[in-house]
Design a protein around this motif. Sequence first.
Motif, PDB file in Angstrom:
ATOM      1  N   ALA A  95       0.818  -1.216   0.000  1.00  0.00           N
ATOM      2  CA  ALA A  95       0.000   0.000   0.000  1.00  0.00           C
ATOM      3  C   ALA A  95       0.850   1.263   0.000  1.00  0.00           C
ATOM      4  CB  ALA A  95      -0.950  -0.005   1.193  1.00  0.00           C
ATOM      5  N   SER A  96       1.928   1.243  -0.770  1.00  0.00           N
ATOM      6  CA  SER A  96       2.802   2.414  -0.797  1.00  0.00           C
ATOM      7  C   SER A  96       3.208   2.828  -2.208  1.00  0.00           C
ATOM      8  CB  SER A  96       4.069   2.151   0.037  1.00  0.00           C
ATOM      9  OG  SER A  96       4.765   1.025  -0.440  1.00  0.00           O
ATOM     10  N   ILE A  97       2.999   1.971  -3.209  1.00  0.00           N
ATOM     11  CA  ILE A  97       3.441   2.306  -4.561  1.00  0.00           C
ATOM     12  C   ILE A  97       2.687   3.526  -5.090  1.00  0.00           C
ATOM     13  CG2 ILE A  97       1.832   0.850  -5.841  1.00  0.00           C
ATOM     14  CD1 ILE A  97       5.600   1.315  -6.575  1.00  0.00           C
ATOM     15  N   HIS A  98       1.465   3.763  -4.596  1.00  0.00           N
ATOM     16  CA  HIS A  98       0.712   4.935  -5.064  1.00  0.00           C
ATOM     17  C   HIS A  98       1.215   6.243  -4.460  1.00  0.00           C
ATOM     18  CE1 HIS A  98      -1.394   3.858  -1.334  1.00  0.00           C
ATOM     19  NE2 HIS A  98      -1.809   5.112  -1.274  1.00  0.00           N
ATOM     20  N   HIS A  99       2.174   6.156  -3.539  1.00  0.00           N
ATOM     21  CA  HIS A  99       2.814   7.354  -2.985  1.00  0.00           C
ATOM     22  C   HIS A  99       3.939   7.846  -3.883  1.00  0.00           C
ATOM     23  CE1 HIS A  99       1.127   7.340   1.229  1.00  0.00           C
ATOM     24  NE2 HIS A  99       0.774   6.136   0.801  1.00  0.00           N
ATOM     25  N   MET A 100       4.242   7.123  -4.944  1.00  0.00           N
ATOM     26  CA  MET A 100       5.371   7.442  -5.823  1.00  0.00           C
ATOM     27  C   MET A 100       4.985   7.155  -7.266  1.00  0.00           C
ATOM     28  SD  MET A 100       7.602   4.115  -4.621  1.00  0.00           S
ATOM     29  CE  MET A 100       6.963   4.193  -2.921  1.00  0.00           C
ATOM     30  N   PRO A 101       5.763   7.628  -8.235  1.00  0.00           N
ATOM     31  CA  PRO A 101       5.462   7.282  -9.626  1.00  0.00           C
ATOM     32  C   PRO A 101       5.509   5.769  -9.820  1.00  0.00           C
ATOM     33  CG  PRO A 101       7.072   9.061  -9.513  1.00  0.00           C
ATOM     34  CD  PRO A 101       6.920   8.551  -8.126  1.00  0.00           C
ATOM     35  N   PHE A 102       4.543   5.219 -10.553  1.00  0.00           N
ATOM     36  CA  PHE A 102       4.515   3.774 -10.741  1.00  0.00           C
ATOM     37  C   PHE A 102       5.785   3.282 -11.427  1.00  0.00           C
ATOM     38  CE2 PHE A 102       3.375  -0.259 -12.741  1.00  0.00           C
ATOM     39  CZ  PHE A 102       2.777  -0.914 -11.684  1.00  0.00           C
ATOM     40  N   GLY A 103       6.420   4.156 -12.222  1.00  0.00           N
ATOM     41  CA  GLY A 103       7.665   3.776 -12.896  1.00  0.00           C
ATOM     42  C   GLY A 103       8.783   3.386 -11.952  1.00  0.00           C
ATOM     43  N   THR A 104       8.609   3.689 -10.662  1.00  0.00           N
ATOM     44  CA  THR A 104       9.605   3.282  -9.659  1.00  0.00           C
ATOM     45  C   THR A 104       9.776   1.770  -9.625  1.00  0.00           C
ATOM     46  OG1 THR A 104       8.964   5.213  -8.341  1.00  0.00           O
ATOM     47  CG2 THR A 104      10.272   3.534  -7.228  1.00  0.00           C
ATOM     48  N   VAL A 105       8.779   1.040 -10.106  1.00  0.00           N
ATOM     49  CA  VAL A 105       8.882  -0.426 -10.084  1.00  0.00           C
ATOM     50  C   VAL A 105      10.055  -0.912 -10.936  1.00  0.00           C
ATOM     51  CG1 VAL A 105       6.418  -0.729  -9.652  1.00  0.00           C
ATOM     52  CG2 VAL A 105       7.270  -0.795 -12.005  1.00  0.00           C
ATOM     53  N   ALA A 106      10.515  -0.086 -11.887  1.00  0.00           N
ATOM     54  CA  ALA A 106      11.662  -0.487 -12.704  1.00  0.00           C
ATOM     55  C   ALA A 106      12.912  -0.636 -11.838  1.00  0.00           C
ATOM     56  CB  ALA A 106      11.901   0.521 -13.826  1.00  0.00           C
ATOM     57  N   ALA A 107      13.083   0.270 -10.877  1.00  0.00           N
ATOM     58  CA  ALA A 107      14.222   0.178  -9.963  1.00  0.00           C
ATOM     59  C   ALA A 107      14.095  -1.036  -9.055  1.00  0.00           C
ATOM     60  CB  ALA A 107      14.331   1.457  -9.138  1.00  0.00           C
ATOM     61  N   LEU A 108      12.861  -1.342  -8.631  1.00  0.00           N
ATOM     62  CA  LEU A 108      12.647  -2.525  -7.797  1.00  0.00           C
ATOM     63  C   LEU A 108      12.931  -3.793  -8.601  1.00  0.00           C
ATOM     64  CD1 LEU A 108       9.343  -1.517  -5.941  1.00  0.00           C
ATOM     65  CD2 LEU A 108      11.724  -0.975  -5.366  1.00  0.00           C
ATOM     66  N   ARG A 109      12.504  -3.803  -9.844  1.00  0.00           N
ATOM     67  CA  ARG A 109      12.768  -4.938 -10.742  1.00  0.00           C
ATOM     68  C   ARG A 109      14.270  -5.183 -10.865  1.00  0.00           C
ATOM     69  NH1 ARG A 109      11.765  -2.756 -16.242  1.00  0.00           N
ATOM     70  NH2 ARG A 109      13.863  -1.946 -15.791  1.00  0.00           N
ATOM     71  N   ASP A 110      15.028  -4.121 -11.074  1.00  0.00           N
ATOM     72  CA  ASP A 110      16.469  -4.265 -11.271  1.00  0.00           C
ATOM     73  C   ASP A 110      17.200  -4.658  -9.991  1.00  0.00           C
ATOM     74  OD1 ASP A 110      16.021  -3.529 -13.881  1.00  0.00           O
ATOM     75  OD2 ASP A 110      16.666  -1.448 -13.614  1.00  0.00           O
ATOM     76  N   ALA A 111      16.572  -4.417  -8.851  1.00  0.00           N
ATOM     77  CA  ALA A 111      17.195  -4.782  -7.575  1.00  0.00           C
ATOM     78  C   ALA A 111      16.967  -6.245  -7.216  1.00  0.00           C
ATOM     79  CB  ALA A 111      16.675  -3.887  -6.459  1.00  0.00           C
ATOM     80  N   LEU A 112      16.155  -6.950  -8.001  1.00  0.00           N
ATOM     81  CA  LEU A 112      15.889  -8.368  -7.735  1.00  0.00           C
ATOM     82  C   LEU A 112      17.057  -9.237  -8.185  1.00  0.00           C
ATOM     83  CD1 LEU A 112      12.171  -8.838  -8.863  1.00  0.00           C
ATOM     84  CD2 LEU A 112      13.043  -9.003  -6.520  1.00  0.00           C
ATOM     85  N   ALA A 113      17.378 -10.210  -7.364  1.00  0.00           N
ATOM     86  CA  ALA A 113      18.348 -11.230  -7.757  1.00  0.00           C
ATOM     87  C   ALA A 113      17.683 -12.182  -8.747  1.00  0.00           C
ATOM     88  CB  ALA A 113      18.820 -12.000  -6.527  1.00  0.00           C
ATOM     89  N   LEU A 121       1.306  -5.035  -2.941  1.00  0.00           N
ATOM     90  CA  LEU A 121      -0.078  -4.950  -2.486  1.00  0.00           C
ATOM     91  C   LEU A 121      -0.480  -3.499  -2.714  1.00  0.00           C
ATOM     92  CD1 LEU A 121      -2.474  -6.396  -1.051  1.00  0.00           C
ATOM     93  CD2 LEU A 121      -1.583  -5.456   1.083  1.00  0.00           C
ATOM     94  N   GLY A 122      -1.208  -3.261  -3.810  1.00  0.00           N
ATOM     95  CA  GLY A 122      -1.479  -1.896  -4.219  1.00  0.00           C
ATOM     96  C   GLY A 122      -2.905  -1.460  -3.963  1.00  0.00           C
ATOM     97  N   CYS A 123      -3.094  -0.146  -3.978  1.00  0.00           N
ATOM     98  CA  CYS A 123      -4.423   0.450  -3.844  1.00  0.00           C
ATOM     99  C   CYS A 123      -4.803   1.111  -5.166  1.00  0.00           C
ATOM    100  CB  CYS A 123      -4.426   1.508  -2.745  1.00  0.00           C
ATOM    101  SG  CYS A 123      -3.876   0.924  -1.136  1.00  0.00           S
ATOM    102  N   TYR A 124      -6.082   1.180  -5.430  1.00  0.00           N
ATOM    103  CA  TYR A 124      -6.536   1.824  -6.657  1.00  0.00           C
ATOM    104  C   TYR A 124      -7.851   2.561  -6.385  1.00  0.00           C
ATOM    105  CZ  TYR A 124      -9.760  -2.142  -6.890  1.00  0.00           C
ATOM    106  OH  TYR A 124     -10.733  -3.063  -6.587  1.00  0.00           O
ATOM    107  N   PRO A 125      -8.144   3.615  -7.137  1.00  0.00           N
ATOM    108  CA  PRO A 125      -9.404   4.341  -6.950  1.00  0.00           C
ATOM    109  C   PRO A 125     -10.545   3.648  -7.697  1.00  0.00           C
ATOM    110  CG  PRO A 125      -8.126   5.397  -8.665  1.00  0.00           C
ATOM    111  CD  PRO A 125      -7.274   4.259  -8.147  1.00  0.00           C
ATOM    112  N   GLU A 126     -11.735   3.849  -7.246  1.00  0.00           N
ATOM    113  CA  GLU A 126     -12.908   3.281  -7.912  1.00  0.00           C
ATOM    114  C   GLU A 126     -13.273   4.158  -9.102  1.00  0.00           C
ATOM    115  OE1 GLU A 126     -15.002   3.638  -4.319  1.00  0.00           O
ATOM    116  OE2 GLU A 126     -15.090   1.472  -3.954  1.00  0.00           O
ATOM    117  N   THR A 176      -4.583   7.404  -7.041  1.00  0.00           N
ATOM    118  CA  THR A 176      -5.160   8.150  -8.166  1.00  0.00           C
ATOM    119  C   THR A 176      -5.106   7.390  -9.488  1.00  0.00           C
ATOM    120  OG1 THR A 176      -3.035   9.246  -8.587  1.00  0.00           O
ATOM    121  CG2 THR A 176      -4.590  10.376  -7.113  1.00  0.00           C
ATOM    122  N   VAL A 177      -4.258   6.359  -9.576  1.00  0.00           N
ATOM    123  CA  VAL A 177      -4.084   5.634 -10.839  1.00  0.00           C
ATOM    124  C   VAL A 177      -5.048   4.454 -10.888  1.00  0.00           C
ATOM    125  CG1 VAL A 177      -2.473   4.424 -12.347  1.00  0.00           C
ATOM    126  CG2 VAL A 177      -1.652   6.298 -10.890  1.00  0.00           C
TER     127      VAL A 177
END
Length: 211
Positions: A95-113, A121-126, A176-177
């Motif tokens: 419940a924190s990815i919506h606090h930052m640009p979703f593109g941040t997941v690219a950095a998380l992807r690259d940090a994976l072994a 676990l994300g949140c989304y608006p209705e 918001t996304v």
Amino acid sequence: MPFEHNDHYHRLLLRHLPRECGAALDVGCGTGRFARRVAGLGIEVDAIDSSAEAIEEARVLTTQMAGDRIPRFRYANVAEIQLPKGRYDFISCLASIHHMPFGTVAALRDALAPGGVLVILGCYPEKTWLDWAWSLVAVPVNAAARLTAHVKDKLLRPTTAASGRVQMRAPVSRPTVPLPRIRQEAAVLLPGSRIRRLLFWRYLLVFRNSG
């Protein structure tokens, strides 16, 4: 404890831990409840959050932990720091990815072994009729869960346990996304990832680094 939507899904997230998991990263760790749970499994855990108050609370609560593995809490914005490449076997983002640009997941992807797993676990608006339909189902379940948690809290809490200290809660913001856009962006940035809608206004994204 009161009913917490994120805590409700801890066991679901832990099912995606790789069999051999040595190092984990919890992004947007808040007061550190999930990070402590992962560390309790004997895993080395780094945990970061952009709220200095939440990190301070996490450190205070962690002083009560026993064992060799204690999370390393760090005050930092994941969108502004350099994560080590290929470092982590497991990365969680509750419940924190919506606090930052979703593109941040690219950095998380690259940090994976290699073989590492990213769970969000994300949140989304209705925004769509399907969102509202799920919300209609979630509302009575949510009310029942909160009532059950309230009753248990009253019954199990010792009447003499009154330290006078109020535990802080991590800062929150509204997502918001919409979910269709999240699916579109994830298909590009996290190819092969799986997203499924959950109750309580959440979705689960799972990505495995097959490289």
